[in-house]
Write an enzyme that holds these catalytic residues in place. Sequence first.
Site, PDB file in Angstrom:
ATOM      1  N   CYS A   1       0.842  -1.204   0.000  1.00 48.25           N
ATOM      2  CA  CYS A   1       0.000   0.000   0.000  1.00 48.25           C
ATOM      3  C   CYS A   1       0.875   1.252   0.000  1.00 48.25           C
ATOM      4  CB  CYS A   1      -0.930  -0.031   1.226  1.00 48.25           C
ATOM      5  SG  CYS A   1      -2.139   1.307   1.257  1.00 48.25           S
ATOM      6  N   CYS A   2       1.921   1.256   0.844  1.00 48.23           N
ATOM      7  CA  CYS A   2       2.832   2.418   0.874  1.00 48.23           C
ATOM      8  C   CYS A   2       3.553   2.585  -0.460  1.00 48.23           C
ATOM      9  CB  CYS A   2       3.855   2.265   2.001  1.00 48.23           C
ATOM     10  SG  CYS A   2       3.210   2.579   3.657  1.00 48.23           S
TER      11      CYS A   2
ATOM     12  N   CYS B   1      -3.389   4.823   9.577  1.00 44.26           N
ATOM     13  CA  CYS B   1      -2.109   4.224   9.987  1.00 44.26           C
ATOM     14  C   CYS B   1      -1.361   5.072  11.011  1.00 44.26           C
ATOM     15  CB  CYS B   1      -1.225   4.008   8.763  1.00 44.26           C
ATOM     16  SG  CYS B   1      -1.966   2.897   7.560  1.00 44.26           S
TER      17      CYS B   1
ATOM     18  N   CYS C   1       7.804   4.115   5.507  1.00 43.23           N
ATOM     19  CA  CYS C   1       6.884   3.782   4.417  1.00 43.23           C
ATOM     20  C   CYS C   1       7.631   3.381   3.151  1.00 43.23           C
ATOM     21  CB  CYS C   1       5.973   4.958   4.117  1.00 43.23           C
ATOM     22  SG  CYS C   1       6.881   6.443   3.683  1.00 43.23           S
TER      23      CYS C   1
ATOM     24  N   CYS D   1      -0.849   8.869   7.030  1.00 42.88           N
ATOM     25  CA  CYS D   1      -2.217   8.562   6.614  1.00 42.88           C
ATOM     26  C   CYS D   1      -3.104   8.317   7.837  1.00 42.88           C
ATOM     27  CB  CYS D   1      -2.220   7.315   5.733  1.00 42.88           C
ATOM     28  SG  CYS D   1      -1.434   7.552   4.136  1.00 42.88           S
TER      29      CYS D   1
HETATM   30 FE1  SF4 Z   1      -1.359   2.847   2.865  1.00 40.29          FE
HETATM   31 FE2  SF4 Z   1      -1.171   3.290   5.482  1.00 40.29          FE
HETATM   32 FE3  SF4 Z   1       1.017   3.437   3.900  1.00 40.29          FE
HETATM   33 FE4  SF4 Z   1      -0.914   5.305   3.806  1.00 40.29          FE
HETATM   34  S1  SF4 Z   1       0.473   4.846   5.531  1.00 40.29           S
HETATM   35  S2  SF4 Z   1       0.081   4.394   2.088  1.00 40.29           S
HETATM   36  S3  SF4 Z   1      -2.792   4.053   4.080  1.00 40.29           S
HETATM   37  S4  SF4 Z   1      -0.226   1.595   4.387  1.00 40.29           S
END
Ligand code: SF4
Length: 257
Positions: free
Chosen positions: A129-130, A216, A241, A213
Amino acid sequence: MSTLEEGTLRPPASADVLSVAAAELAGAGPEEILSWAFERFDRVALVSSFQAESIVLIDIASRLRPGVEVITLDTGRLPEETHALIDAVGKRFPIRLRVITPDPGEIESMVAAHGVSLFRRSPELRHLCCAVRKTRPLIAGLRDYDAWVTGLRRGQSASRQTTPVVARDDLHGGIAKIAPLAAWSHDDVWRHLRSRDLPVHELYARGYTSIGCAPCTRATRPGEDERAGRWWWEDGSLKECGLHVDRVSSPPREATG
Ligand code: SF4
């Protein structure tokens, strides 16, 4: 000859030249480091998360170079307070703001394969996701630059303790990565913010010490590491991240979990 006096540097930057510059700038303040960067590189982007360090850098950089380019990543999962601050800062400071966003097709594929809240299910999916929402958009966003500026500080976490003031960044095409606040403490940052009456992210007043985010990030407790509220459900993980480590997750179709 001192690297501080040579001509313009272009990517890929020589790691040796930059490490000499890092040694020469080790005792310099952020104004001097940013002045050096603006003299040595034609195309410099300040990458901002709109946390406290970012605001300090925008304040200093926009006075040294009005119209400085500021890039921020809108991951699609930011808290609304971050959006409010982005708008307020864009109005107050003489900057050219670029808001970059993830590839919609990659988001769609990732969510179809793994769900909206995939980051809770495994560290691998969190890194995916990151990568989709942050790391890869920034790699694309920095393609046209010679150097980027970040608000990293050594005191933020164990993994950041050796952050150099200047280094070559191979994750972003060998451009220079500059951390003018590397040697600053948390108190240095907040002293500057107060002395200049600068705007700060609303979530600091609610106990947050690092802000990313919304799903998170949580507030931290007294005595916890500044970044303990990031991905707090992961035991012993690197609280990063991927923007500041030399690794990018695989594309969505190759992810597991
Ligand atoms: Fe995804 Fe969380 Fe990374 Fe944001 S901080 S990109 S929502 S995993």
